[in-house]
Design a protein around this motif. Structure first.
Motif, PDB file in Angstrom:
ATOM      1  N   ILE A 178       0.716  -1.223   0.034  1.00 18.57           N
ATOM      2  CA  ILE A 178      -0.006  -0.078  -0.059  1.00 18.57           C
ATOM      3  C   ILE A 178       1.057   1.253  -0.110  1.00 18.57           C
ATOM      4  O   ILE A 178       0.488   2.393   0.394  1.00 18.57           O
ATOM      5  N   SER A 179       2.159   1.238  -0.437  1.00 17.54           N
ATOM      6  CA  SER A 179       3.077   2.284  -0.376  1.00 17.54           C
ATOM      7  C   SER A 179       2.535   3.322  -1.589  1.00 17.54           C
ATOM      8  O   SER A 179       2.943   4.457  -1.612  1.00 17.54           O
ATOM      9  N   GLY A 180       1.769   2.915  -2.537  1.00 14.60           N
ATOM     10  CA  GLY A 180       1.137   3.645  -3.602  1.00 14.60           C
ATOM     11  C   GLY A 180       0.086   4.593  -3.149  1.00 14.60           C
ATOM     12  O   GLY A 180      -0.495   5.400  -3.830  1.00 14.60           O
ATOM     13  N   PHE A 181      -0.276   4.521  -1.605  1.00 12.66           N
ATOM     14  CA  PHE A 181      -1.488   5.109  -1.183  1.00 12.66           C
ATOM     15  C   PHE A 181      -0.829   6.483  -0.730  1.00 12.66           C
ATOM     16  O   PHE A 181      -0.186   6.484   0.419  1.00 12.66           O
ATOM     17  N   HIS A 182      -1.285   7.519  -1.274  1.00 17.68           N
ATOM     18  CA  HIS A 182      -0.698   8.907  -0.610  1.00 17.68           C
ATOM     19  C   HIS A 182      -1.930   9.632   0.123  1.00 17.68           C
ATOM     20  O   HIS A 182      -2.991   9.614  -0.443  1.00 17.68           O
ATOM     21  N   TYR A 183      -1.716  10.472   1.118  1.00 14.64           N
ATOM     22  CA  TYR A 183      -2.623  11.024   1.769  1.00 14.64           C
ATOM     23  C   TYR A 183      -2.247  12.648   1.872  1.00 14.64           C
ATOM     24  O   TYR A 183      -1.139  13.080   2.311  1.00 14.64           O
ATOM     25  N   TRP A 184      -3.318  13.470   1.307  1.00 18.19           N
ATOM     26  CA  TRP A 184      -2.867  14.778   1.219  1.00 18.19           C
ATOM     27  C   TRP A 184      -3.937  15.627   2.337  1.00 18.19           C
ATOM     28  O   TRP A 184      -5.190  15.033   2.262  1.00 18.19           O
ATOM     29  N   GLU A 185      -3.633  16.619   2.490  1.00 16.71           N
ATOM     30  CA  GLU A 185      -4.492  17.706   2.859  1.00 16.71           C
ATOM     31  C   GLU A 185      -5.526  18.266   2.111  1.00 16.71           C
ATOM     32  O   GLU A 185      -5.311  18.215   0.886  1.00 16.71           O
ATOM     33  N   ALA A 186      -6.869  18.518   2.679  1.00 19.33           N
ATOM     34  CA  ALA A 186      -7.762  18.813   1.901  1.00 19.33           C
ATOM     35  C   ALA A 186      -7.533  20.047   0.930  1.00 19.33           C
ATOM     36  O   ALA A 186      -8.083  19.955  -0.310  1.00 19.33           O
ATOM     37  N   ALA A 187      -6.894  21.089   1.506  1.00 19.27           N
ATOM     38  CA  ALA A 187      -6.879  22.232   0.438  1.00 19.27           C
ATOM     39  C   ALA A 187      -5.565  21.717  -0.545  1.00 19.27           C
ATOM     40  O   ALA A 187      -5.928  22.397  -1.796  1.00 19.27           O
ATOM     41  N   ARG A 188      -4.724  21.094  -0.243  1.00 20.23           N
ATOM     42  CA  ARG A 188      -3.939  20.694  -1.520  1.00 20.23           C
ATOM     43  C   ARG A 188      -4.343  19.797  -2.629  1.00 20.23           C
ATOM     44  O   ARG A 188      -4.280  19.913  -3.620  1.00 20.23           O
ATOM     45  N   PHE A 189      -5.256  19.007  -1.937  1.00 17.77           N
ATOM     46  CA  PHE A 189      -6.241  17.852  -2.936  1.00 17.77           C
ATOM     47  C   PHE A 189      -7.040  18.790  -3.860  1.00 17.77           C
ATOM     48  O   PHE A 189      -7.219  18.663  -5.107  1.00 17.77           O
ATOM     49  N   THR A 190      -7.839  19.719  -3.306  1.00 18.81           N
ATOM     50  CA  THR A 190      -8.603  20.747  -4.033  1.00 18.81           C
ATOM     51  C   THR A 190      -8.064  21.488  -4.977  1.00 18.81           C
ATOM     52  O   THR A 190      -8.567  21.587  -6.126  1.00 18.81           O
ATOM     53  N   ALA A 191      -6.747  21.945  -4.388  1.00 19.29           N
ATOM     54  CA  ALA A 191      -5.991  22.775  -5.705  1.00 19.29           C
ATOM     55  C   ALA A 191      -5.581  21.896  -6.638  1.00 19.29           C
ATOM     56  O   ALA A 191      -5.644  22.691  -7.972  1.00 19.29           O
ATOM     57  N   ALA A 192      -5.473  20.763  -6.652  1.00 18.38           N
ATOM     58  CA  ALA A 192      -4.902  19.947  -7.685  1.00 18.38           C
ATOM     59  C   ALA A 192      -5.929  19.395  -8.549  1.00 18.38           C
ATOM     60  O   ALA A 192      -5.982  19.335  -9.783  1.00 18.38           O
ATOM     61  N   PHE A 193      -7.114  18.908  -7.942  1.00 17.51           N
ATOM     62  CA  PHE A 193      -8.184  18.184  -8.553  1.00 17.51           C
ATOM     63  C   PHE A 193      -9.620  18.828  -8.672  1.00 17.51           C
ATOM     64  O   PHE A 193     -10.566  18.520  -9.210  1.00 17.51           O
ATOM     65  N   GLY A 194      -9.646  19.973  -7.942  1.00 18.30           N
ATOM     66  CA  GLY A 194     -10.832  20.639  -7.713  1.00 18.30           C
ATOM     67  C   GLY A 194     -11.911  20.293  -6.741  1.00 18.30           C
ATOM     68  O   GLY A 194     -11.604  19.105  -5.822  1.00 18.30           O
ATOM     69  N   ALA A 195     -12.900  20.988  -6.378  1.00 16.89           N
ATOM     70  CA  ALA A 195     -13.888  20.603  -5.493  1.00 16.89           C
ATOM     71  C   ALA A 195     -14.977  20.059  -5.819  1.00 16.89           C
ATOM     72  O   ALA A 195     -15.306  19.775  -7.007  1.00 16.89           O
ATOM     73  N   GLY A 196     -15.820  19.496  -4.859  1.00 18.95           N
ATOM     74  CA  GLY A 196     -17.223  18.995  -5.189  1.00 18.95           C
ATOM     75  C   GLY A 196     -17.168  17.590  -5.603  1.00 18.95           C
ATOM     76  O   GLY A 196     -18.134  17.197  -6.463  1.00 18.95           O
ATOM     77  N   GLN A 197     -16.295  16.753  -5.500  1.00 18.56           N
ATOM     78  CA  GLN A 197     -16.182  15.443  -5.868  1.00 18.56           C
ATOM     79  C   GLN A 197     -15.372  14.400  -4.603  1.00 18.56           C
ATOM     80  O   GLN A 197     -14.955  15.093  -3.686  1.00 18.56           O
ATOM     81  N   PRO A 198     -15.668  13.426  -4.512  1.00 17.71           N
ATOM     82  CA  PRO A 198     -14.864  12.385  -3.429  1.00 17.71           C
ATOM     83  C   PRO A 198     -13.603  12.823  -3.428  1.00 17.71           C
ATOM     84  O   PRO A 198     -12.801  12.899  -4.695  1.00 17.71           O
ATOM     85  N   GLN A 199     -12.950  12.759  -2.463  1.00 14.45           N
ATOM     86  CA  GLN A 199     -11.529  13.158  -2.472  1.00 14.45           C
ATOM     87  C   GLN A 199     -10.570  11.877  -2.476  1.00 14.45           C
ATOM     88  O   GLN A 199      -9.947  11.522  -1.655  1.00 14.45           O
ATOM     89  N   VAL A 200     -10.881  11.587  -3.945  1.00  6.32           N
ATOM     90  CA  VAL A 200      -9.918  10.243  -4.048  1.00  6.32           C
ATOM     91  C   VAL A 200      -9.349  10.466  -5.627  1.00  6.32           C
ATOM     92  O   VAL A 200     -10.098  11.017  -6.465  1.00  6.32           O
ATOM     93  N   ALA A 201      -8.189  10.135  -5.733  1.00  3.97           N
ATOM     94  CA  ALA A 201      -7.528  10.452  -7.286  1.00  3.97           C
ATOM     95  C   ALA A 201      -6.523   8.958  -7.410  1.00  3.97           C
ATOM     96  O   ALA A 201      -5.870   8.674  -6.640  1.00  3.97           O
ATOM     97  N   LEU A 202      -6.768   8.763  -8.623  1.00  6.29           N
ATOM     98  CA  LEU A 202      -6.040   7.903  -9.125  1.00  6.29           C
ATOM     99  C   LEU A 202      -4.445   8.133  -9.744  1.00  6.29           C
ATOM    100  O   LEU A 202      -4.495   9.322 -10.253  1.00  6.29           O
ATOM    101  N   ARG A 203      -3.540   7.521  -9.395  1.00  6.85           N
ATOM    102  CA  ARG A 203      -2.194   7.784  -9.709  1.00  6.85           C
ATOM    103  C   ARG A 203      -1.982   6.857 -10.920  1.00  6.85           C
ATOM    104  O   ARG A 203      -1.583   5.718 -10.654  1.00  6.85           O
ATOM    105  N   VAL A 204      -1.431   7.448 -12.109  1.00  7.59           N
ATOM    106  CA  VAL A 204      -1.414   6.536 -13.171  1.00  7.59           C
ATOM    107  C   VAL A 204      -0.056   6.877 -13.913  1.00  7.59           C
ATOM    108  O   VAL A 204       0.393   8.146 -14.339  1.00  7.59           O
ATOM    109  N   ARG A 205       0.951   6.102 -14.030  1.00  4.99           N
ATOM    110  CA  ARG A 205       2.281   6.207 -14.447  1.00  4.99           C
ATOM    111  C   ARG A 205       2.129   6.157 -16.126  1.00  4.99           C
ATOM    112  O   ARG A 205       1.646   5.252 -16.588  1.00  4.99           O
ATOM    113  N   VAL A 206       2.545   7.042 -16.843  1.00  2.26           N
ATOM    114  CA  VAL A 206       2.581   7.025 -18.246  1.00  2.26           C
ATOM    115  C   VAL A 206       4.017   7.007 -18.849  1.00  2.26           C
ATOM    116  O   VAL A 206       4.892   7.346 -18.182  1.00  2.26           O
TER     117      VAL A 206
END
Length: 247
Positions: A178-206
């Protein structure tokens, strides 16, 4: 150590969810369905997205509202021996194992894929976790399904906003990676992905962020670029963030 296998998404509108993933540059499999020896007569429609490492399962729930947002409904870890994995999980509560088979609606000359899995009843992360046994790459896949225009190669983990690991995370980390699970503060998450959705994001290596950006520009999908990668708020009905990064 068991590695991340796949993330399931459940939706009332399978076509709309498929379209959203295709706009993000993913190749989506033909339509298929799961059956289970433990539930005779039942069938669950799906599409899948296969990467070099890890995959996504898009599942139809006819009882779900067609316009309901879709986000990861759990996280499954891969084993080649479910009985051995169950022994390693001793001390963690689990549900009884069950089996599934997947077949594509169109006959592609491929064998069905067989699965055996069990759910872990402990709180380890904000999402429920499970262990699944099957072959990967799956026997029922075609090479072309792994070539995505966004150059995605791996489902690397998840980012959770405004959350913390569960009380059994340390114990589970002896068995599950579970080393790929990262935990961010709410403000940091919202700044990156926007508000109004469940606070979860997929990490995809390209393979290439240049290819990923070109895909998003063509599809008209906005993103925030930082040194950590491209942070995308995807089109509806997806209701989670995506972080695309290049190792």
């Amino acid at each position: 150590m068991l590695q991340l296998d796949h993330l399931p998404f459940t939706t009332g509108d399978l076509r709309a969810l498929t379209d959203a993933f295709q706009r993000l540059g993913f190749v989506v499999s033909p339509r298929g369905a799961y059956t289970s020896p433990e539930t005779p007569g039942a069938s669950w429609s799906n599409h899948s997205i296969f990467l070099r490492k890890g995959w996504l399962d898009l599942l139809h729930n006819p009882k779900a509202a067609a316009d309901a947002g879709a986000s990861p409904g759990g996280c499954l870890f891969l084993t080649d021996d479910l009985e051995a994995a169950l022994g390693a999980l001793e001390g963690l509560r689990t549900r009884p194992p069950y089996r599934l088979e997947r077949r594509w609606r169109e006959d592609l000359g491929l064998p069905p894929e067989a699965f055996a899995l069990l759910e872990i009843r402990e709180r380890i992360s904000p999402l429920g976790l499970a262990v699944i046994a099957h072959h990967y790459p799956c026997h029922d896949t075609l090479t072309a399904w792994f070539e995505h225009t966004n150059s995605a190669e791996e489902i690397a983990g998840l980012i959770f906003g405004a959350a913390t690991p569960g009380p059994m995370a340390t114990r589970a980390a002896r068995i599950l990676d579970i080393s790929g699970f990262h935990y961010w503060e709410a403000a940091r998450f919202t700044a990156a992905f926007g508000a109004g959705q469940p606070q979860v994001a997929l990490r995809v290596r390209v393979r290439s962020l240049v290819e990923a950006k070109a895909t998003f520009h063509i599809a008209g999908i906005a993103f925030v670029e930082t040194r950590e990668g491209l942070h995308v708020t995807p089109p509806a009905p997806l209701a989670c963030g995506f972080q695309f990064f290049q190792a």
